[in-house]
Design a protein around this motif. Structure first.
Motif, PDB file in Angstrom:
ATOM      1  N   ILE A 286     -71.878  -5.171  23.909  1.00 34.85           N
ATOM      2  CA  ILE A 286     -72.813  -4.052  23.963  1.00 34.85           C
ATOM      3  C   ILE A 286     -74.210  -4.616  24.176  1.00 34.85           C
ATOM      4  O   ILE A 286     -74.770  -5.275  23.292  1.00 34.85           O
ATOM      5  CB  ILE A 286     -72.764  -3.221  22.665  1.00 34.85           C
ATOM      6  N   HIS A 287     -74.759  -4.403  25.342  1.00 38.12           N
ATOM      7  CA  HIS A 287     -76.088  -4.918  25.656  1.00 38.12           C
ATOM      8  C   HIS A 287     -77.120  -4.045  24.950  1.00 38.12           C
ATOM      9  O   HIS A 287     -77.151  -2.830  25.131  1.00 38.12           O
ATOM     10  CB  HIS A 287     -76.298  -4.924  27.165  1.00 38.12           C
ATOM     11  N   SER A 288     -77.975  -4.692  24.157  1.00 38.23           N
ATOM     12  CA  SER A 288     -78.843  -3.913  23.291  1.00 38.23           C
ATOM     13  C   SER A 288     -80.080  -4.714  22.910  1.00 38.23           C
ATOM     14  O   SER A 288     -80.280  -5.863  23.333  1.00 38.23           O
ATOM     15  CB  SER A 288     -78.092  -3.512  22.020  1.00 38.23           C
ATOM     16  N   LEU A 289     -80.895  -4.095  22.073  1.00 36.29           N
ATOM     17  CA  LEU A 289     -82.086  -4.739  21.531  1.00 36.29           C
ATOM     18  C   LEU A 289     -81.730  -6.002  20.756  1.00 36.29           C
ATOM     19  O   LEU A 289     -82.523  -6.948  20.692  1.00 36.29           O
ATOM     20  CB  LEU A 289     -82.809  -3.737  20.619  1.00 36.29           C
ATOM     21  N   VAL A 290     -80.540  -6.033  20.172  1.00 34.08           N
ATOM     22  CA  VAL A 290     -80.087  -7.215  19.425  1.00 34.08           C
ATOM     23  C   VAL A 290     -79.961  -8.404  20.370  1.00 34.08           C
ATOM     24  O   VAL A 290     -80.390  -9.523  20.060  1.00 34.08           O
ATOM     25  CB  VAL A 290     -78.741  -6.929  18.735  1.00 34.08           C
ATOM     26  N   GLU A 291     -79.373  -8.172  21.534  1.00 32.54           N
ATOM     27  CA  GLU A 291     -79.246  -9.225  22.539  1.00 32.54           C
ATOM     28  C   GLU A 291     -80.623  -9.756  22.943  1.00 32.54           C
ATOM     29  O   GLU A 291     -80.811 -10.969  23.118  1.00 32.54           O
ATOM     30  CB  GLU A 291     -78.507  -8.664  23.751  1.00 32.54           C
ATOM     31  N   TYR A 292     -81.585  -8.840  23.073  1.00 33.78           N
ATOM     32  CA  TYR A 292     -82.945  -9.234  23.446  1.00 33.78           C
ATOM     33  C   TYR A 292     -83.518 -10.226  22.428  1.00 33.78           C
ATOM     34  O   TYR A 292     -84.015 -11.303  22.792  1.00 33.78           O
ATOM     35  CB  TYR A 292     -83.826  -7.990  23.530  1.00 33.78           C
ATOM     36  N   PHE A 293     -83.443  -9.882  21.149  1.00 36.26           N
ATOM     37  CA  PHE A 293     -84.022 -10.768  20.121  1.00 36.26           C
ATOM     38  C   PHE A 293     -83.207 -12.049  19.961  1.00 36.26           C
ATOM     39  O   PHE A 293     -83.768 -13.106  19.649  1.00 36.26           O
ATOM     40  CB  PHE A 293     -84.131 -10.023  18.794  1.00 36.26           C
ATOM     41  N   ASN A 294     -81.908 -11.985  20.176  1.00 34.90           N
ATOM     42  CA  ASN A 294     -81.103 -13.210  20.131  1.00 34.90           C
ATOM     43  C   ASN A 294     -81.570 -14.214  21.176  1.00 34.90           C
ATOM     44  O   ASN A 294     -81.679 -15.420  20.911  1.00 34.90           O
ATOM     45  CB  ASN A 294     -79.624 -12.877  20.371  1.00 34.90           C
ATOM     46  N   LYS A 295     -81.859 -13.714  22.380  1.00 37.59           N
ATOM     47  CA  LYS A 295     -82.274 -14.608  23.459  1.00 37.59           C
ATOM     48  C   LYS A 295     -83.685 -15.155  23.252  1.00 37.59           C
ATOM     49  O   LYS A 295     -84.053 -16.151  23.880  1.00 37.59           O
ATOM     50  CB  LYS A 295     -82.170 -13.878  24.797  1.00 37.59           C
ATOM     51  N   LEU A 296     -84.459 -14.489  22.398  1.00 33.64           N
ATOM     52  CA  LEU A 296     -85.781 -15.021  22.054  1.00 33.64           C
ATOM     53  C   LEU A 296     -85.724 -15.997  20.883  1.00 33.64           C
ATOM     54  O   LEU A 296     -86.755 -16.512  20.463  1.00 33.64           O
ATOM     55  CB  LEU A 296     -86.741 -13.877  21.711  1.00 33.64           C
ATOM     56  N   GLY A 297     -84.533 -16.235  20.346  1.00 30.18           N
ATOM     57  CA  GLY A 297     -84.381 -17.192  19.257  1.00 30.18           C
ATOM     58  C   GLY A 297     -84.541 -16.602  17.866  1.00 30.18           C
ATOM     59  O   GLY A 297     -84.683 -17.342  16.892  1.00 30.18           O
ATOM     60  N   TYR A 298     -84.496 -15.281  17.745  1.00 30.65           N
ATOM     61  CA  TYR A 298     -84.603 -14.629  16.442  1.00 30.65           C
ATOM     62  C   TYR A 298     -83.276 -14.740  15.679  1.00 30.65           C
ATOM     63  O   TYR A 298     -82.202 -14.864  16.274  1.00 30.65           O
ATOM     64  CB  TYR A 298     -84.939 -13.147  16.601  1.00 30.65           C
TER      65      TYR A 298
ATOM     66  N   MET B 287     -72.550  -6.121  19.396  1.00 27.66           N
ATOM     67  CA  MET B 287     -73.968  -6.193  19.743  1.00 27.66           C
ATOM     68  C   MET B 287     -74.519  -7.600  19.577  1.00 27.66           C
ATOM     69  O   MET B 287     -75.555  -7.925  20.156  1.00 27.66           O
ATOM     70  CB  MET B 287     -74.768  -5.223  18.875  1.00 27.66           C
ATOM     71  N   GLY B 288     -73.872  -8.399  18.757  1.00 28.71           N
ATOM     72  CA  GLY B 288     -74.288  -9.789  18.620  1.00 28.71           C
ATOM     73  C   GLY B 288     -75.152 -10.094  17.420  1.00 28.71           C
ATOM     74  O   GLY B 288     -75.839 -11.130  17.405  1.00 28.71           O
ATOM     75  N   PHE B 289     -75.156  -9.246  16.397  1.00 27.54           N
ATOM     76  CA  PHE B 289     -75.915  -9.566  15.190  1.00 27.54           C
ATOM     77  C   PHE B 289     -75.419 -10.889  14.609  1.00 27.54           C
ATOM     78  O   PHE B 289     -74.208 -11.127  14.504  1.00 27.54           O
ATOM     79  CB  PHE B 289     -75.761  -8.467  14.140  1.00 27.54           C
ATOM     80  N   ASP B 290     -76.349 -11.734  14.195  1.00 24.36           N
ATOM     81  CA  ASP B 290     -75.968 -13.005  13.585  1.00 24.36           C
ATOM     82  C   ASP B 290     -75.339 -12.810  12.213  1.00 24.36           C
ATOM     83  O   ASP B 290     -74.496 -13.609  11.784  1.00 24.36           O
ATOM     84  CB  ASP B 290     -77.199 -13.918  13.443  1.00 24.36           C
ATOM     85  N   HIS B 291     -75.765 -11.768  11.514  1.00 21.73           N
ATOM     86  CA  HIS B 291     -75.261 -11.547  10.155  1.00 21.73           C
ATOM     87  C   HIS B 291     -75.278 -10.054   9.854  1.00 21.73           C
ATOM     88  O   HIS B 291     -76.226  -9.354  10.214  1.00 21.73           O
ATOM     89  CB  HIS B 291     -76.134 -12.304   9.145  1.00 21.73           C
ATOM     90  N   SER B 292     -74.226  -9.552   9.210  1.00 22.10           N
ATOM     91  CA  SER B 292     -74.149  -8.141   8.827  1.00 22.10           C
ATOM     92  C   SER B 292     -73.879  -8.032   7.335  1.00 22.10           C
ATOM     93  O   SER B 292     -73.045  -8.769   6.796  1.00 22.10           O
ATOM     94  CB  SER B 292     -73.035  -7.423   9.604  1.00 22.10           C
ATOM     95  N   THR B 293     -74.583  -7.127   6.690  1.00 23.67           N
ATOM     96  CA  THR B 293     -74.425  -6.897   5.254  1.00 23.67           C
ATOM     97  C   THR B 293     -73.978  -5.457   5.031  1.00 23.67           C
ATOM     98  O   THR B 293     -74.667  -4.524   5.443  1.00 23.67           O
ATOM     99  CB  THR B 293     -75.743  -7.145   4.502  1.00 23.67           C
ATOM    100  N   PHE B 294     -72.821  -5.292   4.373  1.00 21.94           N
ATOM    101  CA  PHE B 294     -72.316  -3.970   4.046  1.00 21.94           C
ATOM    102  C   PHE B 294     -72.182  -3.831   2.533  1.00 21.94           C
ATOM    103  O   PHE B 294     -72.552  -4.729   1.780  1.00 21.94           O
ATOM    104  CB  PHE B 294     -70.979  -3.726   4.752  1.00 21.94           C
ATOM    105  N   ASP B 295     -71.618  -2.725   2.121  1.00 25.18           N
ATOM    106  CA  ASP B 295     -71.585  -2.390   0.699  1.00 25.18           C
ATOM    107  C   ASP B 295     -71.125  -3.540  -0.208  1.00 25.18           C
ATOM    108  O   ASP B 295     -71.808  -3.858  -1.183  1.00 25.18           O
ATOM    109  CB  ASP B 295     -70.700  -1.156   0.492  1.00 25.18           C
ATOM    110  N   PRO B 296     -69.992  -4.179   0.067  1.00 28.14           N
ATOM    111  CA  PRO B 296     -69.547  -5.238  -0.856  1.00 28.14           C
ATOM    112  C   PRO B 296     -70.497  -6.430  -0.921  1.00 28.14           C
ATOM    113  O   PRO B 296     -70.477  -7.183  -1.898  1.00 28.14           O
ATOM    114  CB  PRO B 296     -68.185  -5.655  -0.278  1.00 28.14           C
ATOM    115  N   ASP B 297     -71.322  -6.589   0.130  1.00 28.53           N
ATOM    116  CA  ASP B 297     -72.215  -7.750   0.193  1.00 28.53           C
ATOM    117  C   ASP B 297     -73.582  -7.488  -0.431  1.00 28.53           C
ATOM    118  O   ASP B 297     -74.390  -8.414  -0.538  1.00 28.53           O
ATOM    119  CB  ASP B 297     -72.416  -8.167   1.656  1.00 28.53           C
TER     120      ASP B 297
END
Length: 739
Positions: free
Chosen positions: A429-441, A463-473
């Motif tokens: 899914i090409h998104s804002l997440v991909e944009y920040f990933n390519k900038l090194g965020y 989408m490529g999030f480096d880390h996801s936090t859900f309820d158990p986390d």
């Protein structure tokens, strides 16, 4: 021994020949060991062959007689049965789709005058030509004909597979009744009809149970009676050929099964071809005229809205050519005027965005009608000039969090395509997440609820999030009467910021605290939660006194949820004020709270003198100022921003589509732009706001009729969205930052 066998064989043949002359039978029994290869036929062989020949001729004549019998009796009876059944189906399709519209639209005329006089007599002759003709998108006749044709295809499909007319009537009729009932429930709570895409969101079933009622009404039972009448008629029609079906031989049954399945497959092909052709046509032409037409009939055309398609026939080559010809000049223009303003990598700011559940304009409550002890947005307003306010336009009302979430992250506009991310499962899914990933965020997503809710776990992964936090986390788990509150969400954001893996962070958080309490969750509802905002009677309290206690409690809960969300944003501002790193902090709401239009009117949020049946329609030249304001209020959400690195944190969201907010952040921060940012700018040269009920141009004037330029910009935006969601990925670099 060999010679003796030869002699015996010759003797037998001579004897047979003599017996034949005397017309006497004589069995010829050659020795089993030795035979002549070309010996003449004996008398026994000849008689036997004649008997076999007579038997074959008898069987052939019987088969011919059987075939003629089938053709003359069973075949003609079967052909008549099929033709009669198809005629019954056609009459039922017209009457039942008319009954469906009658149920949905609450027409003032009685059932028989609407369904028979207004619907059946008109569409009986007019429907067939819509199979081949191009539709007129502002003609009710087309949408009704579409329903009849689709319903007829469904009836024929079931009939060809099961060869029972009454099964086709009952199956299709029950499906139609369920569609009507579900669409009416959804419209009462979301002001939109059911679509087939809703069925892919299995998690939404939990929310649907909140709205279920068993008050069907007389109109619903009118549809049921219609089904029973035609079901009974086709049941007795089926009996005409019941004996014929039983009399079929196995071979005939197999052939008949094959023919029926082939015809059923033909119906499926016809449906997809017809639906695809209509879908292609619908995205062409004057978008504003179709918007006005459909918005004036928000409960009409229930079958069409259910099957409304998000597909198009654009080829990959066409997408690539338009993508290139539109973007190349935009990139050249940007490089000539703005490239020098871009920050260097060591100056990039941290970006933190919170989408807060039902965070809305509750400060619009009229004190004379309902007095609140505290302003729900007060904690943010107390920050004064430190923050900048704006208002974004969303395409959903009362629900649809996933739609607003997808609009922000992808830049898609939900007016033209489904914003349910489930449509792009199992692909990037090409998104804002991909944009920040390519900038090194370091990119992080936080949602203090279940990971499988609306498939967010998969969505964030694709989408490529480096880390996801859900309820158990979640480390911080204080509850707001049932769900994890926004104060804990703020603490989790701070924790994620302090423990990021890279120098810069993009954190996207989705609140759940103010969500309706009907969702399944481990924590029970706390009825004694210490709300901070109390409700008091205003001078004109009278309408509120008629509210059921449960509605008043729901309103009180919503107001307090908004207040605590405002407190959490103020908490984040105070924390980041003490940080030396550059930070941009943004919070916006996802949609209007799930409250009825009547309640919003009772407390003065909506100005128009309305009743419970009031429905917002497309803004037209003759719309009153109050109607315009109310429509915009229902489909707008507040946006607030703060920054310690920008001279002006104002994102200029003056009722622009929420889909452009990501591009606004990039431009405001002077980060490298992406092609999507340039496309959003290009799109807004024609339309600053492109909502399902209104359009606003760059000069902030309402658009009542689109121009060729507007239609072209809509086509280009839709084409790119389609390619990203369903197509070949020609536009896959749309979010990549331009270096």
């Amino acid at each position: 021994p060999v010679l003796s066998r030869h002699i015996m064989d010759i003797v037998h043949r001579i004897a047979a020949a003599l017996a034949e002359k005397r017309n006497q039978d004589f069995p010829v029994k050659p020795h089993p060991v030795f035979r002549f290869k070309h010996r003449p036929e004996g008398l026994g062989d000849k008689r036997k062959m004649e008997e076999i020949k007579e038997t074959k001729e008898t069987e052939r004549s019987k088969k011919e007689l059987h075939f003629k019998e089938v053709f003359n009796t069973r075949g003609r009876r079967g052909a008549g049965y099929v033709l009669l059944t198809c005629l019954i189906f056609y009459v039922f399709a017209i009457l039942f789709t008319g009954a469906m519209e009658y149920y949905m639209t609450d027409a003032k005329s009685n059932f028989f005058s609407y369904v028979i006089s207004k619907y059946f007599l008109f569409y009986f002759y007019d429907t067939p030509h819509y199979i081949f003709s191009f539709p007129k998108v502002t003609s009710a006749e087309f949408y009704h004909a579409f329903s009849i044709i689709v319903f007829m295809i469904l009836l024929l499909f079931v009939f060809f597979v099961f060869q029972r007319g009454y099964i086709a009537i009952l199956t299709s009729g029950i499906l139609g009744m369920v569609l009507c009932y579900a669409s009416k429930i959804k419209f009462q709570n979301r002001m939109e009809l059911l679509n087939v895409k809703d069925l892919t969101l299995t998690e939404a079933a939990d929310m649907a149970t909140k709205y279920l009622t068993w008050d069907f009404g007389a109109r619903f039972f009118a549809m049921l009676i219609l089904i029973l009448m035609f079901g009974t008629l086709t049941f007795f029609t089926d009996r005409l050929v019941r004996k014929d079906r039983k009399a079929m031989a196995c071979k005939e049954k197999r052939i008949f099964w094959g023919v029926r399945l082939g015809l059923g497959l033909l119906m499926v092909t016809a449906f997809f071809h017809y639906r695809g052709r209509i879908g292609d046509w619908m995205i062409q032409g004057d978008a504003s005229r179709r918007m006005y037409f459909l918005s004036e009939r928000p409960t009409d055309f229930v079958v069409y809205h259910f099957f409304e398609s998000d597909t198009t026939s654009y080829s990959a080559e066409e997408v690539k050519e338009i993508y290139r010809t539109v973007l190349d000049p935009l990139i050249e223009q940007y490089n000539a005027s703005h490239k020098d303003r871009v920050l260097s990598a060591d100056q990039y700011p941290n970006v933190i965005v919170v989408m807060n559940e039902s965070w809305w304009h509750m400060d619009l409550v009229d004190d004379n009608k309902m007095k609140l002890s505290k302003d729900p947005l007060g904690p943010v307003k107390e920050l004064g000039d430190k923050v900048a306010w704006g208002t974004a336009c969303v395409n959903v009302f009362g629900g649809g969090t996933i739609s607003s979430e997808t609009e922000f992250l992808t830049g898609w506009n939900g007016k033209y395509f489904s914003n349910s991310i489930s449509v792009v499962n199992d692909r990037e899914i090409h998104s804002l997440v991909e944009y920040f990933n390519k900038l090194g965020y370091n990119t992080r997503a936080i949602h203090p609820f279940l990971a499988n809710f609306y498939s967010r776990e998969d969505m964030y992964m694709f989408m490529g999030f480096d880390h996801s936090t859900f309820d158990p986390d979640m480390i911080y788990r204080e509850l707001f009467d049932r769900y994890i509150n926004d104060d804990s969400l703020a603490d989790q954001i701070i924790y994620e910021f302090e423990n990021r893996e890279e120098d810069k962070a993009f954190i996207f958080a989705v609140s759940v605290a103010t969500h309706s309490t009907h969702m399944g969750y481990s924590a029970p509802f706390n009825e004694n939660y210490p709300y901070k905002v109390s409700i008091e009677k205003g001078k004109d309290w009278l309408p509120i006194e008629d509210w059921p206690e449960v509605d008043l409690a729901s309103f009180k809960r919503t107001v307090n949820g908004i207040y605590e969300a405002s407190e959490s944003f103020a908490k984040l501002v105070r924390y980041f004020e003490d940080q030396d790193e550059p930070v941009i902090l943004v919070m916006f709401g996802d949609h209007c709270p799930n409250l009825s239009v009547q309640h919003l009117s009772d407390v003065g949020i909506l100005d128009a003198n309305i009743d419970a049946d009031w429905i917002p329609t497309a803004i037209r030249p003759d719309s009153s100022e109050k109607t315009i304001r109310d429509t915009q209020v229902l489909y707008s959400v507040p946006v607030v921003s703060w920054s310690n690195c920008l001279e002006d944190a104002d994102l200029d969201m003056s009722l622009n589509n929420l889909s452009v907010l990501g591009s606004r952040i990039i431009q405001k921060a002077n980060l490298p732009v992406s092609k999507m940012v340039l496309l959003e700018d290009y799109y807004e040269t024609q339309l600053a706001t492109d909502h399902s009920l209104f359009m606003i141009d760059r000069e902030r004037n309402f658009v009542y009729q689109t121009t060729k330029e507007i239609d072209e910009s809509i086509r280009i935006k839709s084409l790119i969205q389609y390619d990203l969601m369903y197509g070949d990925g020609v536009c896959e670099d749309v979010w990549g930052p331009l270096q």
